[in-house]
Design an enzyme around this catalytic site. Structure first.
Site, short mmCIF file in Angstrom:
data_model
loop_
_atom_site.label_atom_id
_atom_site.label_comp_id
_atom_site.label_asym_id
_atom_site.label_seq_id
_atom_site.Cartn_x
_atom_site.Cartn_y
_atom_site.Cartn_z
N GLN A 221 0.82 -1.21 0.00
CA GLN A 221 0.00 0.00 0.00
C GLN A 221 0.85 1.26 0.00
O GLN A 221 0.31 2.35 -0.11
CB GLN A 221 -0.91 0.01 1.23
CG GLN A 221 -1.91 -1.12 1.31
CD GLN A 221 -2.62 -1.18 2.64
OE1 GLN A 221 -2.63 -2.22 3.30
NE2 GLN A 221 -3.24 -0.09 3.06
N PHE A 252 -5.93 -3.94 3.56
CA PHE A 252 -6.59 -3.64 4.85
C PHE A 252 -5.65 -3.04 5.88
O PHE A 252 -5.94 -3.07 7.07
CB PHE A 252 -7.25 -4.90 5.42
CG PHE A 252 -8.09 -5.67 4.44
CD1 PHE A 252 -9.20 -5.08 3.85
CD2 PHE A 252 -7.77 -6.97 4.09
CE1 PHE A 252 -9.97 -5.78 2.92
CE2 PHE A 252 -8.52 -7.68 3.17
CZ PHE A 252 -9.63 -7.08 2.59
N GLU A 256 0.70 -1.73 4.59
CA GLU A 256 1.10 -0.33 4.64
C GLU A 256 2.56 -0.19 5.03
O GLU A 256 3.36 0.42 4.34
CB GLU A 256 0.22 0.46 5.61
CG GLU A 256 0.60 1.92 5.68
CD GLU A 256 -0.33 2.75 6.54
OE1 GLU A 256 0.05 3.87 6.93
OE2 GLU A 256 -1.47 2.29 6.83
N ARG A 334 -5.05 7.55 17.03
CA ARG A 334 -6.39 7.57 16.42
C ARG A 334 -7.41 6.88 17.33
O ARG A 334 -8.59 7.26 17.34
CB ARG A 334 -6.39 6.95 15.02
CG ARG A 334 -7.69 7.16 14.27
CD ARG A 334 -7.62 6.71 12.83
NE ARG A 334 -7.05 7.70 11.94
CZ ARG A 334 -7.76 8.61 11.27
NH1 ARG A 334 -9.07 8.69 11.43
NH2 ARG A 334 -7.16 9.45 10.45
N PHE A 368 -7.63 1.86 11.67
CA PHE A 368 -6.39 2.41 12.22
C PHE A 368 -6.50 2.83 13.67
O PHE A 368 -6.14 3.93 14.05
CB PHE A 368 -5.97 3.60 11.34
CG PHE A 368 -4.49 3.87 11.36
CD1 PHE A 368 -3.60 3.06 10.68
CD2 PHE A 368 -3.97 4.96 12.03
CE1 PHE A 368 -2.23 3.31 10.68
CE2 PHE A 368 -2.60 5.23 12.05
CZ PHE A 368 -1.74 4.40 11.37
N THR A 466 -3.37 11.71 10.46
CA THR A 466 -3.01 12.57 11.59
C THR A 466 -1.52 12.88 11.62
O THR A 466 -1.09 13.75 12.37
CB THR A 466 -3.44 11.92 12.92
OG1 THR A 466 -2.91 10.60 13.02
CG2 THR A 466 -4.97 11.84 12.98
N GLU A 736 -12.71 3.17 5.37
CA GLU A 736 -12.64 2.69 6.75
C GLU A 736 -13.92 2.86 7.57
O GLU A 736 -14.27 1.97 8.35
CB GLU A 736 -11.48 3.40 7.47
CG GLU A 736 -10.13 3.00 6.94
CD GLU A 736 -9.00 3.79 7.58
OE1 GLU A 736 -8.14 3.18 8.21
OE2 GLU A 736 -9.01 5.03 7.44
#
Length: 802
Positions: A221, A252, A256, A334, A368, A466, A736
């Site tokens: 990702q 998903f 990442e 988060r 996340f 963020t 998400e």
């Protein structure tokens, strides 16, 4: 698309100020995924389908047999002597730092002196066949001076081991507000982790080039991070490394940050051998070697008034992060940002501990960290309802953000809280919540074994990274002389339809048919320094970057046509594969050809960065989110109190995606997100034993939802609402937020369990609500023990030991 109310049909002319004035041809239309046919035909090419270059070698991982301890011996001679082995890679072969972490420098490619989790990579075997590599990897002689591992959050608490410093923020004096409230309660909720279970496992193919160049095709990702980490470990400039990805078979969040290690190992193999190297993790190895959703223990206390309105709220999230930081700073932050969900908390304190355990390092997962924060406050809402005897929906309504009660614990104003009120009212009516609640009560009164429950829960999810610098994107658009268009951008396609949405934007901007837009693989050689495709921001960022590129090219084409034909630019319109120039009309290819002959540049690299957002972590103030996406779900469940078996029997969803770029794709995302969230909260249980070994490491021991788990009544409706902020065509993110709609499923099961209890009783049900967990909760409420043993002895919980 039964039950869909989009408000955005064929020829929709409702416009926003920043949109064109004509009806839309492609955007907001329910077009199929660009690879849909290839998916169902089995023709969509993934990394393992790519024709391997001649001489390709294959890599397998040698894994640690213990979870914690000092490596005292590592004899690889039997591995090197095995048939078909070309070389064995260890930390000593790495030219640069032995570090594949995204930021903190605490994640080695290969363990050197110590191991920190069971299965940690010790070495890699490079062989002529995958089978030979896998067989040889098992021949290593490894000795470890084993220590007792930390497996649970309690283990880490006892050792006071963390991967990051403790962090918290809040508003007012929450402790005082709780103490002064007419009613108080406190509790704890364990929330389990979740395996990504992408259909395509971690995979990469590295091909060496001239002068040290490396081309890596990776299932990732985050191509830029793969490029950067490979360059770091190989001691190369970033420009020497190209990372490319056409599509993933699911991500998903699991690809990442954690795709980088495997791509880097493949690249190291290619550098050492001078031959193409490929790695594809076996499913069991993938489970053992890659991180999961963070599991947590959430300890909370709150005070409320006679109407069930919260006066003060405190929560501490104790988080199992695994052995390294990975993305735990952003993930757990988060969790904090979403510990309010849709509810105003006048006095609040949110604290976190990011605990180090000898388990694989947990990582990004859809939502996340937000889902865990939301679920804990939803349990608090249910607790208030149980204590007061009020309907849980009424408690939720009483605590929703509203005008004058619209500032989050981190200081951002909720600009449009009325949307939540309207959506919940509409869904409660369309799903017939009140009448069904009464019917369920009657059913439970007459049914001794089967019990039903119902819940309606909201979602408020902030959209933006963020980590501020990630809120940027680039896109490269070429218009060729025949009128065809080449599209490339920094977003990656993992089945979510991002490529199709951005292509729709490009076709719409040029007024051409979709067939003219050629979607191409994401590559760092075309669009540099990209953010990961995550945080639900793929369409927002890359769609805008592509729009910027198209507008620049169109402006040049328009200026050329205006001068050539002697008309004003305002008299030129691109639509229906033609360009209307005053009273003249040319096909789009004709104008493109004329531009090329007159040396007009028809290529542009568009760039977009999200405006307005900012966040000061030290002061815990700012506007970290560009906007909020909203949703609501009503779920009904039935449980068997003798076995703990449970089923979600009905789901009604109303979700806000703004002016949808593609209703078909968005509905698919909502359905898939809900089912994935339902799996997290009902059937997907991660179990580590006392030695830190993952026992649920394959489909035989880890249960994801299947088609038969989806209720027959599963209605998804899109809420017709334009985004108040200037996003791409006034749409909203959809990747998400739908996962958190599944909180309704967990709350419905909890409601069903409560039906076995006396009035006012609290339900000791943790997530996931597996049959075993439901049975334990029912037995606890009935004052019974299972098989003559204490209930606590049979409890696994989030990250506990069997």
């Amino acid at each position: 698309m039964d039950g869909v109310k989009t408000g955005q049909g064929e020829g929709d002319t409702e416009r926003m100020a920043d949109d064109v004035s004509r009806p839309l041809r492609h955007v907001r239309q329910a077009l199929p995924h660009d690879s849909a046919l290839r998916h169902v035909q089995g023709n969509a090419q993934y990394i393992d389908d790519i024709r391997e270059p001649e001489g390709t070698l294959h890599i397998a991982i040698g894994m640690a047999p213990k979870a914690r301890g000092r490596i005292t011996a590592l004899d690889l001679a039997p591995v090197r002597d095995a048939p078909g082995i070309v070389t064995v890679l260890t930390a000593a072969d790495i030219p640069g730092p032995n570090d594949v972490s995204p930021a903190m420098g605490d994640d080695p490619m290969f363990a050197e002196s110590r191991v920190d989790f069971h299965g940690q990579a010790l070495f890699a075997v490079v062989a002529t066949t995958r089978d030979a590599a896998r067989r040889a990897a098992r021949k290593a002689h490894v000795e470890i001076d084993a220590e007792r591992p930390s497996v649970t959050v309690e283990d880490a608490e006892a050792r006071d081991e963390t991967v990051l410093a403790d962090y918290g923020f809040g508003r007012g004096d929450a402790a005082a507000a709780i103490a002064q409230s007419p009613h108080r309660l406190e509790g704890s909720l364990r929330i389990g982790g979740q395996e990504h279970f992408y259909l395509e496992g971690q995979a990469a193919l590295a091909v060496p080039g001239e002068e040290g160049d490396i081309h890596v095709t990776s299932s990732t990702q985050h191509p830029t991070e793969v490029q950067h980490v490979i360059a770091r470990v190989l001691a190369l400039p970033d420009a020497y490394v190209t990372c490319e990805v056409r599509r993933m078979g699911g991500g998903f969040g699991g690809k990442e940050s954690q795709a980088t290690q495997w791509a880097a190992i493949a690249a190291l193999g290619a550098k050492v051998t001078g031959r193409p190297c490929k790695i594809r993790l076996d499913r069991d190895d993938d489970f053992a070697l890659t991180g999961k959703r963070h599991d947590m223990r959430c300890d909370y206390a709150l005070g409320y008034d006679d109407d069930g309105v919260i006066q003060g709220y405190k929560v501490a999230h104790l988080v199992r992060c695994g052995y390294s930081a990975d993305l735990s700073q952003g993930v757990v932050d988060r969790t904090m940002f979403h510990s309010d969900n849709a509810y105003y908390l006048p006095a609040v304190r949110i604290d976190t501990r990011r605990l180090k355990t000898n388990t694989v390092s947990n990582t990004a997962f859809r939502g996340f960290g937000g889902p865990q924060g939301m679920l804990s406050i939803e349990r608090a809402m249910d607790e208030i309802a149980w204590a007061t005897g009020r309907d849980p929906l009424d408690v939720r309504l009483a605590n929703l953000y509203a005008a004058g009660r619209d500032i989050t614990p981190y200081g951002q104003k909720v600009e449009d809280p009325q949307i939540m009120h309207a959506m919940i009212a509409e869904l409660a009516e369309s799903a017939d919540y009140r009448a069904r609640r009464a019917g369920i009560a009657a059913f439970n009164a007459s049914s001794r074994i089967l019990k039903k429950g119902i819940a309606l829960t909201p979602v408020k999810f902030g959209i933006s990274f963020t980590l501020m610098h990630l809120n940027q994107a680039g896109a490269l658009v070429h218009v060729y002389q025949d009128g065809s268009v080449h599209l490339n951008h920094g977003g990656t396609e993992m089945g979510q339809g991002l490529y199709m949405k951005v292509a729709q934007v490009v076709a719409e901007e040029f007024g051409i048919a979709m067939e003219r837009v050629r979607i191409t693989a994401t590559t760092t050689a075309k669009v540099p320094n990209t953010a990961p495709t995550a945080a639900s921001s793929g369409s927002d960022l890359n769609g805008m970057a592509a729009k910027v590129a198209c507008e620049a090219i169109k402006a040049r084409m328009t200026a050329f046509a205006a001068e050539k034909y002697g008309v004003l630019a305002e008299q030129i319109d691109f639509r229906d594969d033609r360009v209307f120039i005053g009273n003249e009309s040319l096909s789009f290819p004709e104008l493109a050809r004329a531009c090329v002959l007159n040396r007009v540049q028809l290529s542009h690299a568009g760039f977009y960065r999200t405006p307005e957002i900012w966040w000061d972590r030290e002061k815990a103030q700012g506007k970290p989110f560009f906007y909020f996406a909203y949703g609501a779900a009503c779920a009904e469940a039935v449980i068997d109190t003798l076995t703990g078996e449970n089923r979600i029997t009905r789901v009604d969803i109303l979700h806000d995606v703004g002016k949808s770029l593609n209703p078909a794709v968005d509905i698919g995302q909502i359905e898939g997100g809900f089912v994935q969230g339902m799996g997290w909260l009902t059937t997907e249980e991660l179990v580590f034993d006392g030695e830190g070994r993952l026992r649920t490491h394959a489909p035989s021991t880890y249960k994801i939802p299947v088609a038969s788990d989806v209720p027959e009544h599963f209605k998804v409706t899109l809420y017709p609402n334009a985004n108040r902020t200037q996003t791409i065509y006034r749409s909203k993110a959809v990747g998400e937020p739908p996962l958190m709609l599944a909180n309704a499923a967990f709350c419905a099961i909890t409601d069903a369990v409560r039906a076995v209890a006396p009035e006012g009783a609290r339900v000791p049900l943790d997530a996931p609500a597996t049959p075993e967990a439901v049975l334990r909760a029912c037995a606890a409420l009935q004052g019974e023990a299972l098989d003559g043993e204490s209930l606590e002895a049979g409890k696994t919980g989030a990250g506990a030991q069997p």
